[in-house]
Write a protein that holds these residues in place. Structure first.
Motif, PDB file in Angstrom:
ATOM      1  N   ARG A   1      37.510  45.270  35.151  1.00  0.00           N
ATOM      2  CA  ARG A   1      37.604  43.901  35.820  1.00  0.00           C
ATOM      3  C   ARG A   1      38.197  43.028  34.558  1.00  0.00           C
ATOM      4  O   ARG A   1      37.946  43.223  33.390  1.00  0.00           O
ATOM      5  N   VAL A   2      38.811  41.993  35.073  1.00  0.00           N
ATOM      6  CA  VAL A   2      39.490  41.124  34.176  1.00  0.00           C
ATOM      7  C   VAL A   2      38.999  39.456  34.668  1.00  0.00           C
ATOM      8  O   VAL A   2      38.878  38.795  33.925  1.00  0.00           O
ATOM      9  N   HIS A   3      38.393  39.451  35.772  1.00  0.00           N
ATOM     10  CA  HIS A   3      38.178  38.283  36.267  1.00  0.00           C
ATOM     11  C   HIS A   3      36.785  38.070  37.035  1.00  0.00           C
ATOM     12  O   HIS A   3      36.126  39.149  37.785  1.00  0.00           O
TER      13      HIS A   3
ATOM     14  N   LEU B   1      31.873  38.964  31.484  1.00  0.00           N
ATOM     15  CA  LEU B   1      32.026  40.306  31.963  1.00  0.00           C
ATOM     16  C   LEU B   1      31.116  41.447  31.064  1.00  0.00           C
ATOM     17  O   LEU B   1      30.196  41.972  31.628  1.00  0.00           O
TER      18      LEU B   1
ATOM     19  N   ASP C   1      41.521  38.155  31.133  1.00  0.00           N
ATOM     20  CA  ASP C   1      40.181  38.033  30.761  1.00  0.00           C
ATOM     21  C   ASP C   1      39.819  37.145  29.388  1.00  0.00           C
ATOM     22  O   ASP C   1      38.715  36.934  29.332  1.00  0.00           O
ATOM     23  N   THR C   2      40.959  36.694  28.749  1.00  0.00           N
ATOM     24  CA  THR C   2      40.569  35.782  27.911  1.00  0.00           C
ATOM     25  C   THR C   2      40.728  34.155  28.130  1.00  0.00           C
ATOM     26  O   THR C   2      40.648  33.283  27.426  1.00  0.00           O
TER      27      THR C   2
ATOM     28  N   HIS D   1      36.500  34.663  30.607  1.00  0.00           N
ATOM     29  CA  HIS D   1      35.958  35.766  31.476  1.00  0.00           C
ATOM     30  C   HIS D   1      35.272  36.955  30.859  1.00  0.00           C
ATOM     31  O   HIS D   1      34.283  37.427  31.192  1.00  0.00           O
ATOM     32  N   ARG D   2      36.157  37.299  29.833  1.00  0.00           N
ATOM     33  CA  ARG D   2      35.491  38.734  29.023  1.00  0.00           C
ATOM     34  C   ARG D   2      34.215  38.565  28.614  1.00  0.00           C
ATOM     35  O   ARG D   2      33.280  39.378  28.746  1.00  0.00           O
TER      36      ARG D   2
END
Length: 361
Positions: free
Chosen positions: A2-4, A177, A150-151, A173-174
């Motif tokens: 996942r990135v979001h 996550l 993700d950043t 986001h990362r």
């Protein structure tokens, strides 16, 4: 991979569309309904000028509407900035001014305050979540989500700062996550979990409550603020809602323990008591453990800048009342170092500064 963070909601809403997600004074909302409302509100944000990578200030009282607004800001390609409607208007105005090109989300009861703090910025009512959206508008939301990496920021929370001037901490986001995957795995959060939320939504502890529920399909009970002044009613609420997990600040745990109500209100469903944000007196921990011998207790530690927590200790032994509670070991994919004034790793027994590295920063 996942990135979001919205991938959690997309997955859970597809798997459990009719499962209860949010519970507050206004009633219940399912995962499917929240996803739909968030996307409709996001379309209104885009129409008002919300741009990818830009902040959306959320001036909405703590509750399901605020959660919908958070998610809408992400669907619109931006990131959410929770505001405290009870804070002095001057402070809120200063925060919004620091955001630059932002859209403000408010609620009809706060129209005057929203206009005051927004200045020339557009204000969108959270009621727009019920207006619907066209197919092209929804397609645009999907495109914005696909462009997120993700950043990119997921939220900014403002602390007082060491000088008393509001300081915004931007979280990617990362960071969420990594943190939420660790929380869900470590504490076995799943669709049977019922989280009793205490934290204000402008406080980073709320990240665990909100995103662990979204990621796992758990139910999130937003406990009314007023109940925290009445310990018996508070515990009765936990029992009524069959809450299984709480992540509370130590001052609340201390207040409940001091009132002596744990012996009066049984909490058979409560299996996890997590705490962070302050030092919990060990005597208070022992009081809770005495009354909930089957529950798991864990001390979580970390500053806002590292996505809520960077270390944890699951209580696995007896502690005397005068023994400090350990902060434990690093969370997954996080490294904690003790560095000397010269910037080298401190030797065993040497005093140093606690430093953190990892995707959570």
């Amino acid at each position: 991979m996942r990135v979001h963070a919205l991938e959690y909601l997309e997955e859970t809403a597809a798997r459990l569309p009719e499962k209860t997600f949010l519970v507050d004074d206004s009633g219940i909302r399912t995962f499917g309904r929240v996803r739909e409302e968030a996307r409709f509100l996001a379309a209104a944000l885009v129409a008002a000028g919300a741009r990818p990578g830009r902040p959306v200030a959320i001036l909405v009282p703590r509750g399901s509407d605020a959660v919908v607004a958070f998610l809408a800001s992400l669907y619109a390609g931006g990131f959410y900035v929770p505001l405290d409607p009870k804070a002095p208007a001057a402070r809120t105005r200063r925060i919004v001014a620091s955001l630059g090109d932002a859209v403000v989300v408010s609620t009809p009861g706060l129209d005057g305050l929203a206009a005051e703090v927004a200045g020339s910025r557009p204000v969108v009512s959270v009621d727009e979540a019920g207006r619907g959206a066209t197919a092209p508008e929804l397609t645009e939301l999907d495109a914005r989500m696909a462009r997120t990496i993700d950043t990119d920021p997921i939220y900014t929370m403002f602390t007082s700062g060491s000088t008393g001037t509001p300081k915004g901490v931007v979280i990617p986001h990362r960071g969420v996550l990594d943190y939420v995957d660790w929380v869900v795995d470590t504490f076995s959060v799943d669709e049977r979990t019922v989280i009793g939320a205490q934290a204000p939504l402008f406080f980073d502890n709320s990240t665990l409550d909100l995103w662990a529920a979204i990621a796992s399909g758990a139910t999130l009970v937003l406990i009314p603020d007023a109940l925290f002044s009445f310990p018996v009613r508070l515990l009765e609420h936990l029992a009524e809602k069959r809450v299984t997990l709480v992540f509370w600040v130590p001052s609340v745990l201390t207040h409940v323990a001091s009132a002596g109500v744990l012996s009066r209100v049984p909490l058979p469903d409560l299996r996890d008591v997590l705490f962070a944000g302050e030092v919990l007196p060990t005597r208070v921990l022992n009081h809770w453990r005495d009354h909930l011998p089957g529950a798991r207790f864990a001390n979580l530690y970390g500053p806002t800048e590292i996505t809520v927590d960077c270390t944890f200790w699951v209580v696995d032994r007896e502690l005397s009342d005068d023994e400090p509670i350990p902060i434990g070991l690093p969370c997954r994919n996080t490294d904690v170092l003790v560095l000397s004034d010269e910037g080298r790793r401190a030797d065993d027994g040497e005093v140093g500064e606690l430093c953190v590295r990892g995707s959570s920063l």
